[in-house]
Enzyme design. Structure first.
Site, PDB file in Angstrom:
ATOM      1  CB  VAL A  63       7.343   5.749 -42.368  1.00 56.41           C
ATOM      2  CG1 VAL A  63       5.866   6.130 -42.216  1.00 56.41           C
ATOM      3  CG2 VAL A  63       7.526   4.813 -43.560  1.00 56.41           C
ATOM      4  CB  ALA A 111      -8.276  17.042 -38.727  1.00 56.98           C
ATOM      5  CD  GLU A 152      15.176  -3.097 -46.153  1.00 59.62           C
ATOM      6  OE1 GLU A 152      16.318  -2.849 -45.693  1.00 59.62           O
ATOM      7  OE2 GLU A 152      14.244  -2.279 -46.128  1.00 59.62           O
ATOM      8  CE  LYS A 195       2.937  -4.624 -48.056  1.00 62.08           C
ATOM      9  NZ  LYS A 195       3.721  -4.141 -49.208  1.00 62.08           N
TER      10      LYS A 195
END
Length: 429
Positions: A16, A35, A193, A208
């Site tokens: 990420v 932005a 994983e 979550k």
């Protein structure tokens, strides 16, 4: 538009983190226009400076001590992509807010466990705490609940919150293969994983769900109250039985708030084939929220990966560049309520129960008697041929009734010599 950039210190250069750098490089001009100012990375930190990440990190200041990013005078905001509920990630988050800097994180475990503390600190310092990437990757479900549905009373939020489990289940469904075989393929493809427990045992989805429930219902995050189950016990035969009845098997997180308290559960469900979640396949996330004025909302998209997750991280940075802070949980942390966990035994619904039993006379009668004595009404009973080990699959679908009755029936059967292994209980959505 101002030329003064938003200066970012980035902790964590995994998939990420590298994706964030790549995204800012690729869409930098567009992002600056949206932005109102450029967004620039000024410093980075990770465990291995020499690792090839496919992006040029030589242009940024390198910091060996991740925690020191919080104190840099040349950084306005810190992005935490380290992971883990505690340890260096939490230390950096606390230090960042204490230093008067805003924080962006993709760390669902940290937010589920410590989000209330961090939100309180951010609000106290008039800082931003953003975590869009913590739930459903690039799907803007946090913004959707916090902003788009802000005028609604939300009574229920539920959905497919783990792409690894959904990949496995939909693959089992499409190809008729068993769990262990598909898990091995998922690991080989990088969807799971080497130690998949966090995903397949429901912990990731529970993190979550706790975040979504807090946003939806205005309650303090309560991860410890999430009843959590995973997909290890599911057989190809269970998926086939479900399909024959017009259902698909999905691992769902379900949260509801009401007079009885806050209900939160992650568990395999049978989803009707005509429900939108039944058609979510592969490593995709989908969240349904039900509002009293807006009705049913569906958020769906890629729940992981460098591109989608980086997209959510940078979207949070754009908000901060615009000066759009707001309370992290849609209302001030001090206004979040503390609801007691709801007793799941009082919930009413239908259930799918699967038993592996010895192939001998009287076994069905024993199961039926346990159901009768517990007050469980059987809608359908199926028995399939003997397996190589001599066991037989027996599946039951119940009529609607209280969950405590099903739990009582299974308790009555516990330890029975007729059962080969533990029964499987899946709720019917």
């Amino acid at each position: 538009m101002t030329d003064q950039p938003l200066r970012v210190a980035l902790a964590g250069l995994g998939t990420v983190g590298a994706g964030v750098i790549r995204l800012l490089d690729t869409n930098g001009e567009l992002i600056a226009r949206r932005a109102g100012r450029p967004i620039e990375i000024v410093a980075v930190s990770a465990r291995d400076r020499t690792k090839d990440r496919g992006v040029d990190i030589g242009r940024f200041a390198w910091v060996d001590d991740t925690g020191s990013l919080a104190g840099r005078d040349d950084a306005d905001v810190v992005v935490e992509l380290i992971g883990g509920a505690d340890g260096p990630a939490l230390a950096l988050a606390r230090a960042t807010l204490a230093a008067g800097k805003s924080l962006v994180t993709a760390n669902k475990a940290m937010i589920a466990h410590h989000g209330f503390e961090l939100a309180t600190a951010a609000e106290g310092g008039d800082l931003a705490l953003k975590f869009e990437a913590a739930v459903a990757g690039g799907v803007p479900v946090i913004k959707g609940l916090r902003e788009g549905a802000a005028a609604n009373r939300l009574d229920r939020v539920y959905g497919i919150l783990n792409g690894t489990c959904n990949f496995i289940l939909s693959k089992m469904e499409a190809e008729g293969r068993d769990f262990a075989d598909v898990l091995a393929e998922a690991q080989a493809l990088g969807f799971a994983e080497a130690d998949p427990s966090f995903d397949i045992d429901g912990v990731d989805a529970a993190h979550k769900l706790a975040i979504l429930a807090s946003l939806a219902f205005g309650t303090a995050p309560a991860f410890e109250a999430v009843a959590t189950g995973g997909i290890r016990p599911i057989l190809a035969a269970d998926i086939a039985e479900a399909a024959a009845m017009g259902y698909r098997v999905r691992l769902l997180g379900v949260a509801e708030a009401g007079a009885s308290g806050l209900f939160q559960r992650v568990h395999p469900h049978l989803v009707p084939a005509d429900h939108p979640l039944a058609h979510v396949t592969g490593a995709i996330n989908a969240v349904v929220a039900e509002g009293n004025f807006v009705g049913r909302l569906l958020f769906q998209g890629a729940g992981a990966g460098d591109g989608p997750t980086a997209s959510a991280v940078v979207a949070d940075l754009i908000d901060i560049a615009r000066g759009e802070f707001g309370p992290p949980y849609a209302m001030p942390a001090a206004s979040l309520s503390q609801l007691d966990p709801a007793d799941s035994g009082d919930r009413r619904g239908r259930a799918y129960l699967r038993f592996m039993v010895a192939d001998r006379v009287g076994v069905l009668a024993e199961i039926a008697a346990a159901m009768r004595d517990a007050g469980v009404s059987i809608e359908r009973l199926m028995q399939r041929g003997a397996n190589p080990d001599g066991s037989v699959l027996v599946a039951i679908v119940t009529h609607e009734g209280p969950e405590c009755a099903v739990a009582h029936a299974l308790e009555k059967l516990r330890g029975s010599s007729s059962l080969a292994g533990d029964p499987l209980w899946m709720h019917i959505l």
